[in-house]
Design a protein around this motif. Structure first.
Motif, short mmCIF file in Angstrom:
data_model
loop_
_atom_site.label_atom_id
_atom_site.label_comp_id
_atom_site.label_asym_id
_atom_site.label_seq_id
_atom_site.Cartn_x
_atom_site.Cartn_y
_atom_site.Cartn_z
N GLN A 1 0.83 -1.19 0.00
CA GLN A 1 0.00 0.00 0.00
C GLN A 1 0.87 1.25 0.00
O GLN A 1 1.87 1.32 0.72
N GLY A 2 0.49 2.20 -0.82
CA GLY A 2 1.22 3.46 -0.87
C GLY A 2 2.41 3.42 -1.82
O GLY A 2 3.09 4.40 -2.03
N GLU A 3 2.68 2.23 -2.39
CA GLU A 3 3.79 2.13 -3.34
C GLU A 3 3.28 1.59 -4.65
O GLU A 3 2.27 0.89 -4.68
#
Ligand code: HEC
Length: 137
Positions: free
Chosen positions: A40-42
């Motif tokens: 998540q977030g990448e």
């Protein structure tokens, strides 16, 4: 005649089943995760992008030689000095490795710059020269 009908019906059924299978395969292909690694977030990395990242490092001299140089240097095409032929390489090695690097990168008579493969880096071409020189020493 009946036999023929049965054959036709069997063929049609087979065709219909084949259609269904390939459609299902196509959907399954689209749905399967293909080894996705998502954090998540990448950005999401697939197995394919990981493999591409690994193989996009500089190629080894051996690899470069096989893909970009062997066409002439394995056969002696255009009178290229043949890989491993010490007599053919001796006067060339005597010029010094820097001259050989220069000639391999920028071209020399009928030797095309980078073997005609402009996408190779200078380092990759030098590695291929090292590989060829090592074969006669
Ligand atoms: C289209 C054929 C061809 C390809 C592909 C090719 N070479 Fe050559 N190469 C030659 C020929 C012909 C010569 C001899 C040129 C001469 O001495 O006039 C030569 C000579 C050389 C020499 C000796 C230069 C000198 O100063 O004596 C080196 C080093 C060399 N090639 C490296 C490479 C490398 C590295 C690759 C791959 C990246 C490569 N060659 C791909 C044809 C080729």
């Amino acid at each position: 005649m009946k036999k023929l009908l049965v054959i036709v019906a069997t063929l049609a059924l087979g065709w219909a089943m084949a259609e269904t299978t390939s459609y299902e395969d196509a959907v399954a292909d689209r749905l399967k995760p293909a080894g996705n690694v998502c954090v998540q977030g990448e950005p999401c990395e697939t197995a394919a992008t990981v493999a591409a990242a690994v193989s996009s490092g500089p190629k080894s001299g051996d690899e470069v030689y096989s893909t970009a140089c062997a066409a002439c240097h394995a056969s002696g095409a255009l009178n290229a000095p043949i890989f491993g032929d010490a007599a053919a390489w001796e006067p060339r090695v005597a010029k010094g490795v820097d001259t050989l690097y220069d000639h391999a990168i920028n071209g020399f008579n009928t030797m095309p710059a980078k073997g005609g493969n402009a996408s190779l880096s200078d380092e990759e071409v030098q590695a291929a020269v090292d590989h060829m020189v090592a074969a006669v020493q």
